[in-house]
Motif scaffolding. Structure first.
Motif: not given
Length: 323
Positions: A7-10, A39, A102, A105, A108, A190, A314-315
């Motif tokens: 996952a991306r960080r949420l 995450r 976000c 940074r 994400d 994306r 999250s991807g």
């Protein structure tokens, strides 16, 4: 348990604290494996989140969560089901804090639980949905941030949104339409669709039927489509929304007006769609349903839309998201 791809960080904002937002946020987190929860950072009023966690029997979960205090709410205003200006201001504050994280940074993407527009307006905050807030926090023009609904196998970006049809028609110009399409194409990239096939709805029935139903499609939509095709986008239209949707041959659809896009998605994915705010540096998605004040505080709200939105950002590939 729900499995989840790397996952991306949420940043997860709880929305209106008097609605079902805190409940469905906690239930969604409880349904995720521990490595996925690590995450995700929760943003909202700690006291309200704590009370919801205890009511749901999730006190132990709360102790392990990453939680950022945002939008603190006076006890006098914290009443499930109550439409209150302080709760509206809290929803905006928690979403703003998540967006800011976000931008620093620290995360994400943002997942925002449902807000209540009346409560926000009672707080005196100019607000026409999360896209307008995202634009303001990211210092972007509001007419360059758009809403894209994802659900029921559809992705539909809206050129105009929460405004009267008359006002929306007065704003529809080739430049605005092209900006919405470009934002939608970038959002698809994306989400793992590098070169989406795009279908553009007409403004009038049958995309004006060659001018029979008015000049709007000829004057505004057709020039935008020609320009975008020249840029290399795979784009069709304008065509009637009913015709394009019946073909189901496109990765992304472009609606001119609110109901053109909302009706098909909510018909196919009732209470299960994700609502992405796109076009700014931060990717934000809320859920395609409201704050359900009528059942707030009863512990019976379904977290499915939040889970799907977490998976989306999250991807996980969009076609693998449960609908």
């Amino acid at each position: 348990m729900v499995s989840m791809a790397p996952a991306r960080r949420l940043a997860l904002a709880v929305g209106d604290p008097n609605g079902i937002g805190p409940e469905i946020a906690l239930k969604a987190l409880a349904a995720l494996p521990a490595q996925a929860r690590e995450r995700i950072t929760l943003f909202g009023p700690r006291a309200v989140i704590g009370r919801n966690a205890e009511q749901l029997g999730l006190g132990a979960l709360l102790r392990d969560l990453r939680l950022v205090e945002a939008g603190a709410l006076p006890d006098s205003a914290a009443q499930p089901g109550r439409i209150d200006a302080a709760a509206g201001a809290s929803a905006v504050a928690s979403a703003t804090a998540a967006i800011a994280a976000c931008r620093r940074r620290e995360a994400d993407a943002v997942v925002a639980c449902p807000h209540h527009e009346t409560a926000i307006h009672q707080a005196g905050i100019a607000f026409s949905g999360y896209p307008s807030l995202l634009a303001r926090v990211c210092s972007e023009p509001e007419d360059r941030v758009f809403l894209m609904l994802v659900g029921g196998g559809l992705r539909i970006v809206h050129v105009t949104l929460h405004e009267s049809v008359q006002h929306a028609l007065s704003r529809l110009r080739p430049e605005l339409i092209a900006a919405a399409v470009r934002a939608g194409a970038r959002a698809c990239a994306r989400l793992g669709i590098a070169a989406p096939r795009i279908g553009v709805f007409g403004i009038n029935p049958h995309a004006s039927e060659g001018g029979l139903f008015g000049p709007e499609d000829r004057d505004h939509v057709e020039p935008a489509v020609r320009a975008l095709r020249a840029e290399g986008l795979r784009i069709d239209g304008p065509q009637g929304a009913d015709t394009l949707l019946a073909q189901r041959g496109h990765d992304l659809y472009v609606a001119m007006l609110h109901d053109q896009g909302h009706i098909p998605v909510k018909l196919l994915a009732p209470n299960a769609a994700s609502a992405l705010s796109i076009g700014a540096e931060v990717l934000l998605s809320s859920v395609g349903h409201g704050s359900a004040m009528d059942i707030a505080g009863r512990g019976i709200a379904d977290p499915g839309a939040v889970l799907r939105t977490i998976h989306l950002l999250s991807g996980m590939a969009p076609e693998n998201i449960p609908s």
